[in-house]
Design a protein around this motif. Structure first.
Motif, short mmCIF file in Angstrom:
data_model
loop_
_atom_site.label_atom_id
_atom_site.label_comp_id
_atom_site.label_asym_id
_atom_site.label_seq_id
_atom_site.Cartn_x
_atom_site.Cartn_y
_atom_site.Cartn_z
N HIS A 42 5.75 -55.04 50.24
CA HIS A 42 6.21 -53.82 49.56
C HIS A 42 5.02 -52.92 49.25
O HIS A 42 3.93 -53.39 48.92
N VAL A 43 5.25 -51.61 49.36
CA VAL A 43 4.24 -50.60 49.06
C VAL A 43 4.78 -49.66 47.99
O VAL A 43 5.92 -49.17 48.09
N THR A 44 3.96 -49.41 46.97
CA THR A 44 4.26 -48.37 45.99
C THR A 44 3.21 -47.28 46.13
O THR A 44 2.01 -47.55 45.97
N LEU A 52 0.72 -49.68 56.10
CA LEU A 52 0.81 -50.91 55.32
C LEU A 52 2.24 -51.44 55.26
O LEU A 52 2.45 -52.66 55.20
N ALA A 53 3.21 -50.54 55.26
CA ALA A 53 4.60 -50.96 55.15
C ALA A 53 5.01 -51.88 56.30
O ALA A 53 5.93 -52.70 56.15
N VAL A 83 1.53 -54.18 47.35
CA VAL A 83 0.34 -53.35 47.18
C VAL A 83 0.74 -51.96 46.71
O VAL A 83 1.91 -51.56 46.82
N ALA A 84 -0.25 -51.23 46.20
CA ALA A 84 -0.07 -49.83 45.85
C ALA A 84 -1.06 -48.99 46.65
O ALA A 84 -2.17 -49.44 46.96
N VAL A 85 -0.65 -47.78 46.98
CA VAL A 85 -1.54 -46.79 47.57
C VAL A 85 -1.66 -45.65 46.57
O VAL A 85 -0.65 -45.11 46.11
N ILE A 86 -2.88 -45.28 46.23
CA ILE A 86 -3.13 -44.20 45.28
C ILE A 86 -3.46 -42.95 46.07
O ILE A 86 -4.47 -42.90 46.78
N TYR A 112 -10.50 -49.47 50.20
CA TYR A 112 -10.44 -48.07 50.60
C TYR A 112 -10.12 -47.92 52.09
O TYR A 112 -10.14 -46.81 52.60
N CYS A 113 -9.84 -49.03 52.77
CA CYS A 113 -9.59 -48.98 54.21
C CYS A 113 -8.33 -49.77 54.55
O CYS A 113 -8.40 -50.99 54.73
N PRO A 114 -7.19 -49.10 54.66
CA PRO A 114 -5.95 -49.82 54.99
C PRO A 114 -5.96 -50.43 56.38
O PRO A 114 -5.38 -51.49 56.60
N HIS A 115 -6.64 -49.79 57.33
CA HIS A 115 -6.68 -50.34 58.69
C HIS A 115 -7.45 -51.65 58.71
O HIS A 115 -7.05 -52.61 59.37
N CYS A 116 -8.56 -51.69 57.98
CA CYS A 116 -9.39 -52.90 58.00
C CYS A 116 -8.74 -54.04 57.22
O CYS A 116 -8.65 -55.17 57.69
N ASP A 117 -8.34 -53.74 56.00
CA ASP A 117 -7.97 -54.79 55.05
C ASP A 117 -6.48 -55.05 54.95
O ASP A 117 -6.06 -56.05 54.36
N GLY A 118 -5.66 -54.17 55.52
CA GLY A 118 -4.22 -54.34 55.44
C GLY A 118 -3.72 -55.70 55.87
O GLY A 118 -2.90 -56.33 55.17
N PRO A 119 -4.21 -56.25 57.02
CA PRO A 119 -3.70 -57.56 57.47
C PRO A 119 -3.92 -58.69 56.48
O PRO A 119 -3.22 -59.70 56.53
N LEU A 120 -4.90 -58.55 55.58
CA LEU A 120 -5.16 -59.60 54.60
C LEU A 120 -4.10 -59.64 53.51
O LEU A 120 -4.05 -60.60 52.74
N PHE A 121 -3.26 -58.62 53.44
CA PHE A 121 -2.24 -58.54 52.40
C PHE A 121 -0.84 -58.76 52.98
O PHE A 121 0.16 -58.33 52.40
#
Length: 528
Positions: free
Chosen positions: A379-381, A373-374, A357-360, A343-352
């Motif tokens: 790739h982001v959906t 994230l892009a 990934v997908a963003v809902i 639920y936290c793109p700033h925190c966990d984004g670097p791990l991906f």
């Protein structure tokens, strides 16, 4: 390495070091090792009590120890602790160097008295605003108990290790090789997990407290402001909070709080707590409310029961429990939480990094997350339930300009898929054709709004159909003596500044109630 203003600030702080310390680096031929060596050389040049030794034998490279010379007191960083972790680096230098921690003496005594050997490993990202609390708490433990060791690991520099241990959210902490916890934790929470009897002792001490005039439940902007306004009236004020700062702790940037052009959530939350502590406020942290019992008679005491079993009494109560991220409530979401669902793109984004990934969610938060994230992932959906995105047009334009982003609208996410240990994809229903479709993914970032933290109040105070506490223009609820403020209420516009104002209103409303009822807390205790 450090720019001139930052270097000058650090050099001044190092004047507080009282014991000599060694920076023991373990390096290789990589550019990151060269960068770390430059940083450590610069730090060592700022104080005669700091030296840099390049003969470390750690297997993780680049890494370094901060060790009090001639002792076993040390903390370790694997990576380069800049970004949000720069404060952790500074505090580690000072505390290993003999400068005392500001943590409560009783809590530090608990750490000193822990028996056994503990080796903690924390995976962090430089963009994570939650990670420093965990890193700093564990580092403090190392400085007061030499049988405790801690290595803080920059996940993006050790991707193979992150993948092997299936770390998909930060901060993630391992203890002696086993998973200890994930997400924000403070020193009190960590010690409570290690010291099995501390929770019971704390609950007993809380239950023995005298009744309050105003008891605030929640420590976010609404709760902190309510406590400040109540305490300034000279009445007995308490705050019980699961985590002081609330959801602000998870906020990256704040640019719309009057008089503060820019700050970050954790800094703002720390300022809230510091301001509150300037007054005679009894703050009971890491405590979650479980039950509210209205006063049995007019002028009696309201009771708040905590999950720990503790009970508190007060003439008035201000409910400021805030909100939490809304879940999709689909199969697989909870099973793979922190295993690819986040639920936290700033925190966990670097791990991906380099993954799909997908963003809902197609509101501002969802589109902002997809844009961020892009720049990191392959790739982001972005998946939106509605037929159009709801984000501001400027954000939509930016999103559509990115080459590695797909946008799917009129889509209902139906299941998160995984292999038992991590996310492998999701399924969704195309709402225009009713067809079910599948996406192969490594991560799912959920950004679909907030839910008020009011489940524990059902049947006690009046709630709206959305679960918000119904309040009037004085912050009054349907229960006499009980007020509410902030994101948990029907007040529109869930903004920090709105919550703060509502907290002031609720506290003033509670004070007015006390004036009109005029029953001293001690006398009212006899009616319960």
């Amino acid at each position: 390495m450090l720019d001139a203003p930052l270097a000058a600030q650090l050099e001044s702080l190092l004047g507080k070091v009282t014991s000599p310390i060694e920076l023991v680096s373990s390096l290789d031929d990589s550019p990151k090792s060269a960068e770390l060596a430059q940083l450590l050389d610069q730090i060592a040049g700022m104080s005669a009590l700091v030296t840099h030794v390049r003969d470390g034998e750690a297997t993780r490279r680049p890494s370094f120890l901060i060790r009090r010379t001639g002792t076993d007191i040390a903390v370790e960083f694997a990576g380069i602790p800049l970004g949000h972790e720069f404060t952790s680096l500074v505090l580690a230098l000072l505390q290993v160097g003999g400068h005392p921690s500001k943590e409560a003496a009783e809590l530090l005594d608990q750490v000193r008295n822990l028996e056994g050997d503990y080796h903690f490993e924390t995976y962090f990202s430089l963009s994570c605003q939650n990670c420093p609390d965990v890193v700093q708490a564990l580092n403090v433990m190392c400085t007061v108990n030499p049988r405790i060791k801690h290595t803080a690991i920059e996940g993006s520099l050790f991707q193979d290790e992150v993948d092997a241990r299936q770390v998909m959210a930060v901060p993630t902490v391992f203890l002696n090789g086993e998973l200890f916890g994930s997400g924000r934790m403070n020193l009190e929470q960590i010690v409570a997990k290690l010291d099995s009897g501390s929770a019971e002792r704390t609950a007993a001490a809380i239950s023995e407290k005298d009744p309050f005039d105003v008891l605030v439940v929640g420590g976010g902007p609404a709760g902190a402001t309510a406590a400040i306004y109540a305490a300034r009236k000279g009445i007995r004020t308490g705050v019980v909070a699961e985590r002081f700062g609330g959801q602000v702790l998870d906020t990256m940037g704040i640019e719309n709080f009057s008089s503060v052009p820019y700050t970050e959530g954790p800094k703002f939350a720390a300022a809230l707590e510091n301001h509150t502590r300037q007054y005679d406020v009894d703050i009971m942290n890491t405590q979650k409310a479980a039950k509210l019992t209205p006063a049995p008679t007019e002028g009696g005491l309201v009771e708040v029961e905590l999950e720990s079993g503790a009970r508190l009494l007060s003439r008035t109560v201000v409910l400021a429990t805030g909100a939490r991220w809304r879940s999709m409530n689909v199969p697989g979401e909870q099973e793979y939480r922190n295993k690819g669902v986040t639920y936290c793109p700033h925190c966990d984004g670097p791990l991906f990094k380099g993954k799909r990934v997908a963003v809902i969610g197609g509101g501002n938060s969802g589109v902002e997350a997809a844009i961020d994230l892009a720049g990191v992932v392959a790739h982001v959906t972005l998946i939106e339930f509605d037929s159009v995105l709801r984000a501001d047009e400027v954000l939509q334009s930016k999103l559509r300009s990115l080459p590695n982003v797909d946008i799917i609208v009129s889509a209902l996410t139906t299941e998160v898929l995984g292999d038992g240990s991590k996310v492998t994809g999701l399924t969704y229903t195309d709402r225009t054709t009713d067809e079910s479709r599948k996406l192969d993914l490594d991560g799912v970032f959920v950004q679909i709004g907030l839910l008020p933290n009011t489940d524990w109040l059902k049947g006690t105070v009046e709630l709206s159909p959305r679960g918000e506490i119904v309040v009037d223009d004085h912050g009054r609820t349907s229960v006499p003596g009980v007020f509410a403020a902030g994101d948990c209420t029907t007040v529109p516009y869930k903004q920090i500044i709105v919550s703060a104002g509502a907290g002031a209103t609720a506290a003033l409303g509670a004070f007015d109630h006390l004036i009109r009822t005029g029953t001293p807390a001690e006398a009212a205790a006899a009616t319960v």
